[in-house]
Design a protein around this motif. Structure first.
Motif, short mmCIF file in Angstrom:
data_model
loop_
_atom_site.label_atom_id
_atom_site.label_comp_id
_atom_site.label_asym_id
_atom_site.label_seq_id
_atom_site.Cartn_x
_atom_site.Cartn_y
_atom_site.Cartn_z
N ASP A 84 0.84 -1.19 0.00
CA ASP A 84 0.00 0.00 0.00
C ASP A 84 0.88 1.25 0.00
O ASP A 84 1.50 1.60 1.00
N SER A 108 0.15 4.26 0.11
CA SER A 108 -0.27 5.32 1.02
C SER A 108 0.25 5.09 2.44
O SER A 108 0.21 5.99 3.27
N ASN A 133 -2.53 1.25 -4.83
CA ASN A 133 -3.69 1.38 -3.95
C ASN A 133 -4.38 0.03 -3.85
O ASN A 133 -4.75 -0.55 -4.88
N THR A 176 -7.75 -0.54 -5.72
CA THR A 176 -7.57 -0.50 -7.17
C THR A 176 -6.91 -1.78 -7.68
O THR A 176 -7.34 -2.36 -8.68
N PHE A 222 -5.24 -1.53 4.29
CA PHE A 222 -6.63 -1.42 3.85
C PHE A 222 -7.55 -2.33 4.62
O PHE A 222 -8.73 -2.01 4.80
#
Length: 294
Positions: free
Chosen positions: A192, A194, A238, A241, A264
């Motif tokens: 991830d 992020s 992501n 996605t 996530f």
């Protein structure tokens, strides 16, 4: 794996269609079902409820006959009250290891699980939850998606972040593989972006090496002695996605995830990721909540 399951119904056309396609639950080891409808108290208090109840009883018995035709032992029950509470309460108190809901229609099967009752079932459940997707085609006819004659366990996409919640889901995956109904498994981990600080991006190869070894260890646990074909995939991006990309570009027949973890998965029931995947997944989704000892 899971010998008993609750089938949540609102007796709508959508749930009729879903019920007709549930023969594949045998692949999970399911032998008996509770077909459960939960009219709310306002409906029960209505002056016309005695008339409505007769219609509902006839409708639920028709669905029961369909499920019995699949070879299941079926109990039908109408349990008035808040559906979101009743479903989870009965699953917990009576020890049902699986809850099955649809993702379109009205009421429970309706609004789908992007909000309303089914979403609340997700928020409160302590049991594995299987979501069946129904869609409306161009002719405005409802149909189940992602369920073929080969069932849904033929090719399982398992998404992991290596958290305790994901590890618990993997235990369920091992049990499912042991039923010998699974031909292929794809083990997917998304780095991830992020959650990787900019100054740590240069260490991505190092992180990948660690996670590749984890995936290979999991692959070994599934491949021997079951003979199932296992593929590992490690990607950067992501998570929602990349999971959907894999669903769209691959040929998975079901996606399986844990419901608590880092990255996530930690927001699976309360954040946008679960809704995003649920809204777009064309195949059934099996969510495994993290069991917490009291």
């Amino acid at each position: 794996m899971m010998e008993r399951a609750i089938i949540a119904t609102d007796l709508s056309e959508a749930s009729d269609i879903m019920v007709r396609h549930l023969g594949f639950l045998k692949d999970f080891g399911v032998k008996s079902l509770l077909l459960l409808q939960c009219p709310d108290y306002q409906e029960v208090a209505s002056e016309v409820f005695p008339y409505v109840a007769t219609i509902q009883t006839e409708a639920i018995e028709r669905q029961k006959e369909v499920l019995e035709g699949h070879g299941f032992v079926v109990e039908s029950r109408i349990s008035p009250g808040s559906a979101k509470r009743e479903i989870n309460r009965i699953a917990e108190e009576e020890g049902y290891p699986l809850i099955v809901v649809g993702s379109q229609g009205r009421s429970l099967v309706g609004g789908a699980f992007l909000g309303g009752v089914a979403h609340e079932v997700m928020l409160g459940t302590k049991k594995p939850l299987l979501i069946i997707r129904l869609t409306v085609n161009e002719h405005k006819h409802l149909s189940v998606t992602g369920i073929s004659e080969r069932g849904v366990t033929n090719h399982v996409l398992y998404a992991t972040d290596f958290s305790p919640g994901a590890d618990e889901a993997f235990v369920h995956l091992e049990r499912l593989v042991d039923t010998q109904t699974v031909d292929r498994v794809t083990l997917l981990h998304v780095q991830d972006r992020s959650h990787i600080e900019p100054h740590l991006v240069e260490r991505l190869d190092e992180f990948n090496d660690v996670d590749e070894k984890r995936l290979e260890e999991m692959k070994g646990r599934l491949s021997t002695p079951n003979g199932v074909q296992v593929t590992t995939k490690l990607v950067y991006g992501n998570p929602h996605t990349e999971i959907l990309r894999e669903l769209e570009e691959g040929d998975a027949t079901m996606i399986m995830m844990g419901t608590q973890g880092r990255g996530f998965l930690r927001e699976l029931f309360v954040g946008s990721v679960s809704q995003y995947i649920a809204r777009r997944s064309e195949v059934p989704v099996l969510l495994i909540p993290l069991h917490k000892e009291v």
